[in-house]
Motif scaffolding. Structure first.
Motif, PDB file in Angstrom:
ATOM      1  N   ALA A  76      61.818 108.489  34.198  1.00 31.96           N
ATOM      2  CA  ALA A  76      62.929 107.711  33.653  1.00 31.96           C
ATOM      3  C   ALA A  76      63.514 106.844  34.763  1.00 31.96           C
ATOM      4  CB  ALA A  76      63.987 108.643  33.088  1.00 31.96           C
ATOM      5  N   HIS A  77      63.590 107.475  35.904  1.00 29.33           N
ATOM      6  CA  HIS A  77      64.165 106.760  37.037  1.00 29.33           C
ATOM      7  C   HIS A  77      63.205 105.702  37.578  1.00 29.33           C
ATOM      8  CE1 HIS A  77      66.961 106.200  40.279  1.00 29.33           C
ATOM      9  NE2 HIS A  77      65.968 106.327  41.169  1.00 29.33           N
ATOM     10  N   SER A  78      61.957 106.145  37.882  1.00 30.21           N
ATOM     11  CA  SER A  78      61.022 105.224  38.540  1.00 30.21           C
ATOM     12  C   SER A  78      60.562 104.096  37.616  1.00 30.21           C
ATOM     13  CB  SER A  78      59.812 105.979  39.096  1.00 30.21           C
ATOM     14  OG  SER A  78      59.059 106.499  38.023  1.00 30.21           O
ATOM     15  N   GLU A  79      60.392 104.354  36.351  1.00 27.09           N
ATOM     16  CA  GLU A  79      59.904 103.312  35.425  1.00 27.09           C
ATOM     17  C   GLU A  79      61.064 102.584  34.743  1.00 27.09           C
ATOM     18  OE1 GLU A  79      56.303 102.845  34.510  1.00 27.09           O
ATOM     19  OE2 GLU A  79      56.137 103.902  36.431  1.00 27.09           O
ATOM     20  N   ASN A  80      62.247 103.006  35.033  1.00 25.36           N
ATOM     21  CA  ASN A  80      63.446 102.439  34.412  1.00 25.36           C
ATOM     22  C   ASN A  80      63.353 102.459  32.882  1.00 25.36           C
ATOM     23  OD1 ASN A  80      66.026 101.401  34.528  1.00 25.36           O
ATOM     24  ND2 ASN A  80      65.307  99.254  34.495  1.00 25.36           N
ATOM     25  N   THR A  81      62.940 103.640  32.382  1.00 22.92           N
ATOM     26  CA  THR A  81      62.783 103.800  30.943  1.00 22.92           C
ATOM     27  C   THR A  81      63.823 104.780  30.432  1.00 22.92           C
ATOM     28  OG1 THR A  81      60.432 103.437  31.114  1.00 22.92           O
ATOM     29  CG2 THR A  81      61.168 104.599  29.154  1.00 22.92           C
ATOM     30  N   THR A  82      64.401 104.470  29.288  1.00 25.10           N
ATOM     31  CA  THR A  82      65.368 105.382  28.685  1.00 25.10           C
ATOM     32  C   THR A  82      64.601 106.473  27.954  1.00 25.10           C
ATOM     33  OG1 THR A  82      66.855 103.545  28.377  1.00 25.10           O
ATOM     34  CG2 THR A  82      67.313 105.532  27.097  1.00 25.10           C
ATOM     35  N   ASN A  97      60.696 100.393  26.225  1.00 21.96           N
ATOM     36  CA  ASN A  97      62.104 100.512  26.599  1.00 21.96           C
ATOM     37  C   ASN A  97      62.574 101.953  26.426  1.00 21.96           C
ATOM     38  OD1 ASN A  97      61.458  97.867  26.200  1.00 21.96           O
ATOM     39  ND2 ASN A  97      63.508  97.292  25.485  1.00 21.96           N
ATOM     40  N   ASP A 124      70.043 102.254  30.479  1.00 22.18           N
ATOM     41  CA  ASP A 124      68.630 102.171  30.879  1.00 22.18           C
ATOM     42  C   ASP A 124      68.335 103.171  31.988  1.00 22.18           C
ATOM     43  OD1 ASP A 124      68.358 100.196  29.083  1.00 22.18           O
ATOM     44  OD2 ASP A 124      68.151  98.554  30.541  1.00 22.18           O
ATOM     45  N   GLY A 125      67.126 103.711  31.966  1.00 14.11           N
ATOM     46  CA  GLY A 125      66.673 104.580  33.042  1.00 14.11           C
ATOM     47  C   GLY A 125      67.345 105.942  33.060  1.00 14.11           C
ATOM     48  N   VAL A 126      67.898 106.346  31.926  1.00 15.05           N
ATOM     49  CA  VAL A 126      68.584 107.638  31.890  1.00 15.05           C
ATOM     50  C   VAL A 126      67.802 108.624  31.032  1.00 15.05           C
ATOM     51  CG1 VAL A 126      70.634 108.776  30.909  1.00 15.05           C
ATOM     52  CG2 VAL A 126      70.890 106.785  32.392  1.00 15.05           C
ATOM     53  N   LYS A 151      54.699 100.157  28.782  1.00 18.86           N
ATOM     54  CA  LYS A 151      56.010  99.968  29.419  1.00 18.86           C
ATOM     55  C   LYS A 151      57.126  99.861  28.374  1.00 18.86           C
ATOM     56  CE  LYS A 151      53.922  97.665  33.329  1.00 18.86           C
ATOM     57  NZ  LYS A 151      53.467  96.366  33.833  1.00 18.86           N
TER      58      LYS A 151
END
Lengths: 450, 200
Positions: free
Chosen positions: B166-172, B139, B7-9, B137
């Protein structure tokens, strides 16, 4: 921004396309309104003509037409017999007579003229051969004609085009000594409502003065049939019977029943054949209108259908985008239906306005074409052949000829509702197939590079 | 094949043209159905989903960014961003405020938010597309050559924006590219060659 507002906005996305679709579709809707209107107008006129001329049978004593010919008159009981025939709604009896200076104080309003003089000469010749070749003095007076009837509403018996009575009308079923007097005859004799004149040695009261629309009728007077039968010594006699039939389809059956019942004593003429001729041009306008209506509705549907198919194909990618970002097929279809509806609604507004403007001119063109194709007004021949009492047959049929000229398209809110209904129908038909295409477009369409 | 992305990458898939990068992406995003085999995303076999579930999957789990932006041309920037939220059933007020917030986040001021895509530059349009992808929002954000139509400077800015988000929204974020420069910037790079995946 919802589905509806997106659909609405899409309808106006390309102004040139919107304008052209609106124009073409508007014309086709206008055409369908015009055709619908003329269909209605002609349909109403056909009913009208049918009810006014199409359902009567005329029965005259064999060999007798008014004052011409010879033979035995029909009787009151014949009239009663005819009423019992199935399909007959009403039988109107009439009788006529001539009065001259020996049995009336009325001065005829018509000059004999050359036609009248010849007739009188023939009569005299018949009376005495020694008069042959005798000079008839100019200014010889004509007889005054009187008609007795038991129903003033059936005017085809009365030699009139119309019957405008001022003063009081008469009770045609009574035996009163009353009459309505033709306007020319009344003027000539200074008769007014309430005054009296002498006929058959009796005082007859003027109940009303009528305008029959022609000089012949306006020189005569009308009495209740019973009164005239008694006064003129023709008790129980009838010289013309108008039989009304409840439907044009039953005319031939009624006609043959009458012939069967009265045998060779009567001449029977029905308006069926001539009314068919009169209705033929109307029927042709009716079928032109019907095909026009179907054609323009189909054309309208095809216009919107093709436009929507074109629009959907053009926006394949966009539909793919909508699907890729989570829209359902139904929402996209709804958006296109709204778009088609707005285009057709706009077109139908234009169509209604154009329909208003075009309906009467188009109807006129249709009528001109149809009248040309049946140039000979039916009934003209009949009029020339028969005597005065046969005028009625021609009168009725002429009114069918006039029917073409009297046609008018009438626009009302029903027509506007019809237009909108047609538009919705067209829009739904026109967006059904595009909607199917929408459903078939894969979301992956969006990945295609152009 | 199997891709394992935490996640978040921000990750990239690189490969030559025709190697099947975009096809892989459209299968992952449930835009297309495979002729055979199955696709498991987050332990769920998306090839077995009903049409309704697929729509929900595309709507809520996935955000797409395309090479040619694919914005709806007759809607303003903010209306484009609001669209996925409308499909997800969010009310109008929430849609408007979230779209406004997202557009500010990707760097589009309010003046430009009401412009139609035709009145925006390529970079700005791609920002709007990124904001739209983030709307529900998701995934995953699947990006197909996100910088393919942009000049190198703007492309760089967009990639930096994606990384940041990707980092701030924790989205892949999985981006498909043939640009090695972008691949180098990603935390995770997959190479697609002859239909086989090689992880770096």
């Amino acid at each position: 921004m919802g589905t509806i507002s997106r659909g609405l906005r899409n309808a106006f996305r390309n102004s040139i396309r919107t304008l052209s679709i609106t124009l073409i579709l508007g014309l086709s809707i206008a055409m369908s309104i015009v055709m619908f209107l003329s269909l209605k107008a002609v349909g109403a006129k056909i009913d009208n003509v049918k009810s006014s001329i199409g359902n009567t049978v005329t029965v005259s004593p064999a060999g007798i037409r008014g004052f011409e010919g010879g033979g035995e008159a029909l009787t009151n009981s014949d009239a009663t017999t005819l009423v019992s025939i199935s399909g007959v709604t009403k039988v109107t009896s009439a009788i006529s007579d001539h009065l001259n200076s020996s049995n009336t104080n009325l001065i005829p309003s018509m000059d004999a003229g050359s036609f009248g003089r010849r007739q009188q000469q023939e009569e005299r010749n018949g009376q005495s051969t020694s008069n042959q070749g005798r000079e008839i003095p100019v200014g010889l007076s004509m007889p005054v004609m009187v008609i007795g009837t038991n129903d003033l509403s059936v005017t085809s018996n009365l030699n009139v085009e119309k019957l405008d009575v001022s003063g009081q009308t008469i009770d045609a079923n009574s035996s009163d000594l009353v009459a309505i007097v033709g306007s020319d005859l009344a003027t000539k004799n200074n008769l007014t409502v309430g005054s009296t004149f002498k006929a058959y040695g009796k005082d007859v009261k003027v109940s009303g003065i009528f305008d029959g629309g022609n000089k012949f009728a306006n020189a005569s007077f009308i009495m209740p049939i019973k009164t005239l039968q008694t006064l003129s010594g023709q008790a129980d006699q009838v010289t013309s019977l108008i039989v009304q039939v409840n439907s044009i389809d039953k005319i031939s059956a009624v006609e043959s029943s009458i012939k069967e019942k009265l045998g060779s004593r009567a001449d029977v003429v029905s308006s069926e054949d001539s009314s068919k001729d009169a209705l033929a041009p109307l029927q042709s306008i009716k079928s032109i209108s019907l095909y026009g209506l179907i054609g323009s509705l189909v054309a309208g549907s095809i216009i919107i259908l093709l436009s929507m198919v074109m629009i959907v194909r053009e926006r394949r990618r966009e539909i793919g985008v909508l699907k890729a970002i989570g829209s359902s097929n139904l929402k996209i279809m709804a958006q296109f239906v709204v778009e088609a509806l707005s285009l057709t609604f706009l077109s139908s507004l234009l169509g209604i306005v154009l329909g208003f403007a075009l309906s009467n001119p188009v109807l006129k063109v249709l009528i001109n074409n149809s009248s040309n194709s049946s140039a000979k007004t039916p009934g003209e021949g009949a009029m020339a052949q028969h005597g005065a009492m046969m005028r009625f047959a021609a009168n009725g049929i002429n009114s069918a000829g006039n029917a073409l000229r009297d046609l008018h398209a009438v626009l009302n809110y029903q027509i506007i509702l019809y237009g909108l209904f047609a538009a919705i129908l067209i829009a739904i038909i026109g967006s059904a197939i595009p909607a199917y295409f929408v459903a078939k477009i894969r979301p992956a369409e969006v990945m295609r590079s152009e | 094949m199997s891709l394992n992305v935490p996640d978040g990458v921000f990750s990239t898939i690189v490969g030559k043209s025709g190697s099947g990068k975009s096809t892989l992406l459209s299968l992952l995003g449930a835009l297309d159905k495979p002729t055979s085999g199955s696709i498991d995303v987050d332990g769920r076999n998306i090839t077995k989903l009903s049409d309704r579930k697929l729509i929900q999957y595309r709507c809520n789990k996935i955000g797409f960014v395309f090479q040619n932006y694919n914005l709806i041309p007759n809607l303003s920037a903010i209306e484009n961003v609001m669209l996925p939220m409308e499909f997800a059933g969010m009310n109008k007020y929430d849609r408007l405020s979230r779209a406004n917030k997202l557009l500010k986040q990707v760097g589009l001021d309010e003046l430009k938010q009401n412009r139609r895509p035709g009145k925006l530059s390529g970079g700005e349009q791609q920002r709007v597309a990124i904001a739209r992808a983030l709307a529900n929002k998701p995934n995953f954000i699947l990006a197909d050559e996100p910088t393919g139509n942009l000049d190198s400077i703007t492309g760089k800015i967009i990639i930096e924006l994606l990384q940041k988000l990707a980092h701030s929204e924790n989205t892949t974020i999985i981006a498909v590219t043939h640009d090695e420069g972008i691949a180098k910037k990603s935390q995770l790079t997959f190479r697609l060659k002859d239909g086989k995946m090689i992880a770096n």
